[in-house]
Design a protein around this motif. Structure first.
Motif, mmCIF file in Angstrom:
data_model
loop_
_atom_site.group_PDB
_atom_site.id
_atom_site.type_symbol
_atom_site.label_atom_id
_atom_site.label_comp_id
_atom_site.label_asym_id
_atom_site.label_seq_id
_atom_site.Cartn_x
_atom_site.Cartn_y
_atom_site.Cartn_z
ATOM 1 N N MET A 182 -54.447 107.800 -23.654
ATOM 2 C CA MET A 182 -54.951 107.230 -24.758
ATOM 3 C C MET A 182 -54.316 108.042 -26.223
ATOM 4 O O MET A 182 -54.024 107.281 -27.024
ATOM 5 C CB MET A 182 -56.638 107.195 -25.004
ATOM 6 C CG MET A 182 -56.946 106.693 -26.246
ATOM 7 S SD MET A 182 -58.762 106.671 -26.597
ATOM 8 C CE MET A 182 -58.778 108.441 -27.179
ATOM 9 N N ALA A 183 -54.501 109.360 -25.937
ATOM 10 C CA ALA A 183 -53.872 110.254 -27.257
ATOM 11 C C ALA A 183 -52.239 109.663 -27.276
ATOM 12 O O ALA A 183 -51.733 109.792 -28.288
ATOM 13 C CB ALA A 183 -54.266 111.611 -26.957
ATOM 14 N N HIS A 184 -51.582 109.651 -25.926
ATOM 15 C CA HIS A 184 -50.358 109.188 -26.095
ATOM 16 C C HIS A 184 -50.161 108.172 -26.694
ATOM 17 O O HIS A 184 -49.059 107.748 -27.306
ATOM 18 C CB HIS A 184 -49.736 109.344 -24.657
ATOM 19 C CG HIS A 184 -49.678 110.925 -24.235
ATOM 20 N ND1 HIS A 184 -49.297 111.080 -22.847
ATOM 21 C CD2 HIS A 184 -49.875 112.054 -24.742
ATOM 22 C CE1 HIS A 184 -49.243 112.377 -22.701
ATOM 23 N NE2 HIS A 184 -49.515 112.828 -24.007
ATOM 24 N N ARG A 185 -50.926 106.872 -26.268
ATOM 25 C CA ARG A 185 -50.898 105.650 -26.885
ATOM 26 C C ARG A 185 -50.992 105.610 -28.243
ATOM 27 O O ARG A 185 -50.282 104.918 -29.016
ATOM 28 C CB ARG A 185 -51.969 104.653 -25.887
ATOM 29 C CG ARG A 185 -51.857 103.361 -26.972
ATOM 30 C CD ARG A 185 -52.959 102.149 -26.030
ATOM 31 N NE ARG A 185 -54.354 102.729 -26.024
ATOM 32 C CZ ARG A 185 -55.101 102.724 -26.850
ATOM 33 N NH1 ARG A 185 -54.928 102.369 -28.005
ATOM 34 N NH2 ARG A 185 -56.422 103.366 -26.582
ATOM 35 N N ILE A 186 -52.037 106.472 -28.933
ATOM 36 C CA ILE A 186 -52.070 106.435 -30.277
ATOM 37 C C ILE A 186 -50.819 107.316 -31.095
ATOM 38 O O ILE A 186 -50.220 106.724 -31.911
ATOM 39 C CB ILE A 186 -53.391 107.183 -30.464
ATOM 40 C CG1 ILE A 186 -54.539 106.557 -30.178
ATOM 41 C CG2 ILE A 186 -53.284 107.618 -32.352
ATOM 42 C CD1 ILE A 186 -55.953 107.391 -30.365
ATOM 43 N N ALA A 187 -50.370 108.073 -30.288
ATOM 44 C CA ALA A 187 -48.984 108.779 -31.013
ATOM 45 C C ALA A 187 -47.933 107.792 -30.724
ATOM 46 O O ALA A 187 -47.138 107.797 -32.010
ATOM 47 C CB ALA A 187 -48.669 110.080 -30.157
ATOM 48 N N SER A 188 -47.813 106.892 -29.917
ATOM 49 C CA SER A 188 -46.752 106.214 -30.109
ATOM 50 C C SER A 188 -46.475 104.867 -30.916
ATOM 51 O O SER A 188 -45.557 104.283 -31.463
ATOM 52 C CB SER A 188 -46.610 105.191 -28.352
ATOM 53 O OG SER A 188 -47.799 104.377 -28.407
#
Length: 285
Positions: free
Chosen positions: A58-64
């Motif tokens: 989820m954190a990676h999705r937000i970063a993208s």
């Protein structure tokens, strides 16, 4: 047991809730409950690591969401991961779902990274906000293939900002990076760099400062000494000529000039020392 699916409101909340959840939002309520009940130690650290691993997608999705803004995706993921760790450490399971708390926490961490680390120039937060609004508006206005580059007036009408605010936002778009003084500003053979356009130091400013500093000391000299200094340094007269006009010896003129200059110099230096001591004394809080 059968459920009356025709009754208003039945299962609507659960369906809406499941529709809002993402594939990267795991069910970790039990782990958070155990984490909250444990004191610092190996067991708590192990559960915390499991939670970080579970929610990291989820954190990676937000970063993208923040890609293509001058920062690498890998660095953005690291910042988002840091925000995730902070969210896990601060989350209270009794106050709702973790995702509702974690998303704004991680997003805020990434935005702070851009605000504090990515700007080559220090830009006020208000200008940064204008920049973001202008950037989003430009993207929205050029979504259709072949759309012309929007004008300042177009962006102002789209965002509700004034044209001056849009101009400030457009200028801030270039503030993530600075231009080297050695960068070529012309593609011609006789190209020049930014450093070539800068002026050099002007020694006249030093003369002005020295004269202003010496004024008070000169005013306190006796009239004869002031006259001698004026004749020597402003009328460019020799010491012998000054001596002839005043009816004194050339040696006496020399001594008066040396003594007067030393007195003025000492007063100027004394004033500088006094200002330095005054600047070093901070009022008590």
């Amino acid at each position: 047991m059968l459920t009356d699916t025709n009754r208003p409101g039945t299962n609507v909340r659960s369906k809406a809730s499941s529709a809002r959840r993402h594939d990267d939002a795991p069910d970790t309520a039990e782990l958070f409950a155990r984490l909250a009940a444990l004191d610092d130690g190996p067991e708590r650290d192990a559960i915390r690591d499991r939670l970080v691993t579970s929610w990291l997608p989820m954190a990676h999705r937000i970063a993208s969401r923040f890609r293509d803004r001058g920062e690498s995706v890998e660095d953005l993921r690291q910042v988002a991961a840091l925000g995730l760790v902070k969210a896990i450490d601060r989350f209270d399971p009794e106050r709702g779902a973790f995702e509702s708390y974690a998303v704004p926490t991680i997003t805020g961490e990434v935005k702070r990274h851009f605000r504090d680390r990515m700007w080559a120039l220090r830009v006020p937060r208000r200008v940064q906000e204008l920049r973001n609004k202008v950037r989003v508006a430009r993207r929205e206005l050029t979504q259709t293939p072949g759309s012309p580059e929007p004008s300042t007036a177009d962006i102002a009408a789209h965002t509700g900002l004034t044209e001056d605010e849009v101009a400030a936002g457009l200028e801030a778009l270039e503030s993530f990076s600075t231009l080297s003084l050695d960068a070529e500003l012309s593609a011609d053979e006789d190209g020049y760099s930014l450093a070539d356009t800068l002026g050099g130091p002007d020694g006249s400013y030093d003369v002005v400062i020295d004269r202003e500093s010496a004024k008070e000391g000169l005013r306190r000299l006796p009239e004869r000494e002031r006259t001698i200094l004026y004749m020597r340094f402003f009328e460019d007269m020799t010491q012998s000529r000054i001596a002839d006009q005043l009816g004194i010896s050339q040696m006496h003129v020399s001594r008066l000039i040396s003594r007067s200059c030393a007195q003025v110099r000492e007063e100027v230096l004394g004033q500088r020392r006094a200002r330095g001591r005054s600047a070093g004394q901070r009022p008590a809080a």
